[in-house]
Enzyme design. Structure first.
Site, mmCIF file in Angstrom:
data_model
loop_
_atom_site.group_PDB
_atom_site.id
_atom_site.type_symbol
_atom_site.label_atom_id
_atom_site.label_comp_id
_atom_site.label_asym_id
_atom_site.label_seq_id
_atom_site.Cartn_x
_atom_site.Cartn_y
_atom_site.Cartn_z
ATOM 1 N N GLU A 292 57.207 146.151 32.779
ATOM 2 C CA GLU A 292 58.413 145.324 32.709
ATOM 3 C C GLU A 292 59.567 146.134 32.097
ATOM 4 O OE1 GLU A 292 60.304 142.843 32.965
ATOM 5 O OE2 GLU A 292 59.235 141.105 33.721
ATOM 6 N N ASN B 22 64.268 133.437 31.567
ATOM 7 C CA ASN B 22 63.639 134.748 31.741
ATOM 8 C C ASN B 22 64.711 135.836 31.741
ATOM 9 O OD1 ASN B 22 62.014 136.938 32.648
ATOM 10 N ND2 ASN B 22 60.618 135.536 33.660
ATOM 11 N N ASN C 177 61.867 137.057 25.662
ATOM 12 C CA ASN C 177 61.517 137.612 26.966
ATOM 13 C C ASN C 177 62.417 138.755 27.413
ATOM 14 O OD1 ASN C 177 61.822 137.580 30.108
ATOM 15 N ND2 ASN C 177 59.841 136.630 29.726
ATOM 16 N N ASP D 237 62.865 136.291 38.081
ATOM 17 C CA ASP D 237 62.445 136.956 36.848
ATOM 18 C C ASP D 237 63.602 137.824 36.354
ATOM 19 O OD1 ASP D 237 61.119 138.444 34.847
ATOM 20 O OD2 ASP D 237 59.210 138.310 35.899
#
Length: 598
Positions: free
Chosen positions: A45, A177, A130, A225
């Site tokens: 990520e 997100n 996040n 996302d």
């Protein structure tokens, strides 16, 4: 969703994969909660790029940060008992990281040291931070997602000021997100994963938010996302459940879709490369990084929309032609779709018409004459453009009459086109429209040549060359493509030695032919060669056949010869006609049989 135009679909390619030495599949608390208890070796990520061009990514379940250099080599930067996700640089060597377990953390990329930045809010733990983004004033905006969703719409969005004040901007988001600011920092965009959408909120002068609304709605099993914003102000949305990246215009319409491998999970994205125009995408479940280049509108600034409509139209058309010359037909199409869209918004029939005229031009050069006629009919539906001759428009781009004459020539209606062009030339001379005159004389020379008036065609071409050579005006020649090359080669053979006496700058025609991907002469091989005569291959055509025999596709041939794919296709059409071949395979077989291959 209703779309006026379908988006351009492109495929992302593999940039680099996590090396085996860093892979150890196992269950973790994070994978138990988010991956159904599967044993996984990584979940990548948070991509971010430093000033040296290195890409950094986080590995959530294993608490790791990696650095990947331009060659795709991986290096472990830091590892701790955490679950790092989104990352941004605070300084040249310090990352600010959202850690699901520990809050905001700081990582020194030189030493790998990790220290807390903000662990709690008023002694209350976060749900699970996040992702984050920074503005130019040093404010940090971040999302606090936890396990929220439509069943529990209590996800939060915060702003942390440089002074250390923590502002709660939103507290009712079902799974916030990815987060990104608009280029002017007036709007904040938040991916709402479980709501399968993206929210947009204006930022007020006092720092508060208001009128938060739903900007984009996606579909599929797992919603938006990571987010990114390109230099044109387009919003990019990573959609894991679809293995897509949406590229959205200011109306939230998808103008491009970037696809990853089916069944994979594209979670986040960042721009990098030498010019920050290569898009890197985390393919999380595969432990890989995908990339795609030349996504960004790299030839026209977003401010083009604010200029006069004729300037905007000209810029779009010229930009489209540059893309086509580079062999990027997708970008060429994108430019025309942008122009058509802007023309509809203004409204400007001229802009819409120009987009269709450019399609007609390229279809004519491709030999797709039915498609060219259809595009021309579409162009003619957007206003009586012939009157614009009086306004001086159309020097840089076509008008319907020019497109019509070009199509007539391609269809073999040379005499009809020649008569019409002679009249248009007389008007252009009277109005002293020199750039228009150049375009018309080139078409007239081609029409005369097709009508078997070879000497008159060369005379007309001489007039055009005299007009163009001393000013270096080459684009009008390039715009007519390979159909003009043979005529230019004949002129060079017949009159090139005395070009100065004809008022043409010495070296202009050979240089022009080189830029058009052809030799300065069309001299045939000696009579003893197997393919001598009117059907002999030129040296450039032999080069194309040679590369074809090595299995190269059109794009590779174009790159090696420094020409466009369009030029390669035109060469192949002429080669097939000369050799009587029906396919690329037959071209190679016949050429080998005649001794044309090394």
């Amino acid at each position: 969703m209703f779309l006026l135009h379908p988006p351009v679909v492109r495929e992302a390619t593999l940039f680099s994969s996590l090396p085996a030495r860093y892979r150890d599949a196992r269950r973790t608390d994070w994978s138990d909660a988010n991956q159904g208890g599967r044993a996984i070796d990584s979940f990548l990520e948070g991509p971010v790029v430093d000033d040296a061009g290195n890409l950094y990514v986080s590995d959530i379940p294993n608490g790791r940060i990696f650095r990947i250099d331009a060659a795709g080599a991986w290096e472990l930067v830091a590892e701790w008992d955490g679950e790092p996700n989104g990352m941004k640089f605070l300084g040249q060597h310090e990352l600010l990281v959202t850690d699901y377990r520990n809050g905001l953390m700081r990582v020194d990329t030189r030493t790998g040291s990790v220290r807390p930045h903000l662990g709690r809010r008023n002694t209350e733990s976060f749900k699970g931070v996040n992702d984050l983004t920074l503005d130019t004033r040093g404010n940090v905006y971040f999302t606090d997602q936890g396990q929220t969703g439509l069943h529990d719409p209590t996800g939060r969005v915060y702003r942390l000021t440089p002074e250390g004040r923590l502002d709660l901007l939103l507290h009712n988001v079902p799974s916030p997100n990815g987060i990104v600011l608009s280029p002017d920092e007036r709007f904040l965009f938040v991916a709402v994963t479980r709501g399968n959408c993206v929210w947009r909120m204006p930022l007020q002068a006092d720092g508060n938010v208001s009128k938060t609304g739903q900007f984009f709605t996606s579909h599929g099993p797992s919603g938006p996302d990571g987010l990114a914003m390109d230099q044109s102000g387009r919003l990019l949305v990573a959609n894991p459940g679809l293995a897509y990246v949406w590229v959205l215009n200011h109306r939230a319409e998808p103008v491009e879709v970037i696809r990853g491998p089916a069944g994979h999970s594209l979670t986040n994205l960042a721009f990098g490369g030498a010019d920050r125009k290569t898009l890197y995408i985390t393919d999380s479940t595969a432990g890989a990084i995908l990339s795609i280049g030349r996504l960004v509108n790299d030839t026209l600034p977003f401010a083009k929309m604010t200029g006069p409509v004729d300037s905007m139209t000209t810029c779009h058309i010229l930009s489209a032609r540059i893309a086509l010359a580079r062999g990027d037909r997708d970008l060429w199409q994108r430019r025309l779709l942008e122009l058509e869209e802007l023309g509809g918004q203004m409204p400007s029939p001229r802009a819409v018409c120009s987009a269709w005229l450019e399609r007609a031009r390229v279809a004519t050069l491709d030999g797709a004459l039915d498609a060219a006629a259809q595009a021309l009919r579409a162009a003619e539906q957007h206003g009586a453009w012939e009157a614009l001759d009086d306004a001086g428009y159309g020097n840089e781009v076509d008008i319907p009459a020019v497109a019509r004459w070009r199509l007539d020539i391609a269809r073999g209606q040379h005499r009809t086109a020649s008569v019409a062009l002679a009249g248009a030339i007389a008007v252009a001379v009277a109005q002293q429209r020199h750039w228009r005159l150049l375009k018309l004389r080139l078409l007239h020379a081609m029409a005369l040549d097709g009508a078997a008036q070879a000497d008159t065609a060369l005379d007309t071409l001489t007039d055009a060359l005299r007009l163009a050579s001393h000013e270096g005006l080459v684009r009008s020649f390039l715009d007519e493509g390979p159909a003009l090359v043979v005529l230019l080669q004949r002129w060079q053979q017949a009159r090139g030695a005395a070009s100065q006496a004809h008022g043409v700058a010495p070296g202009f025609v050979p240089g022009l032919l080189a830029r058009m991907g052809a030799g300065a002469t069309a001299a045939a091989p000696p009579p003893t060669t197997p393919d001598a005569g009117p059907d002999a291959l030129t040296l450039r055509e032999r080069d194309v056949v040679q590369m074809l025999s090595h299995g190269h596709r059109n794009r590779a041939i174009a790159e090696k010869l420094f020409v466009s794919e369009l030029t390669v296709k035109s060469h192949l059409r002429r080669i097939s006609a000369k050799l009587g071949a029906q396919s690329r395979t037959e071209v190679v077989a016949i050429a080998r049989q005649r001794g044309l291959l090394d």
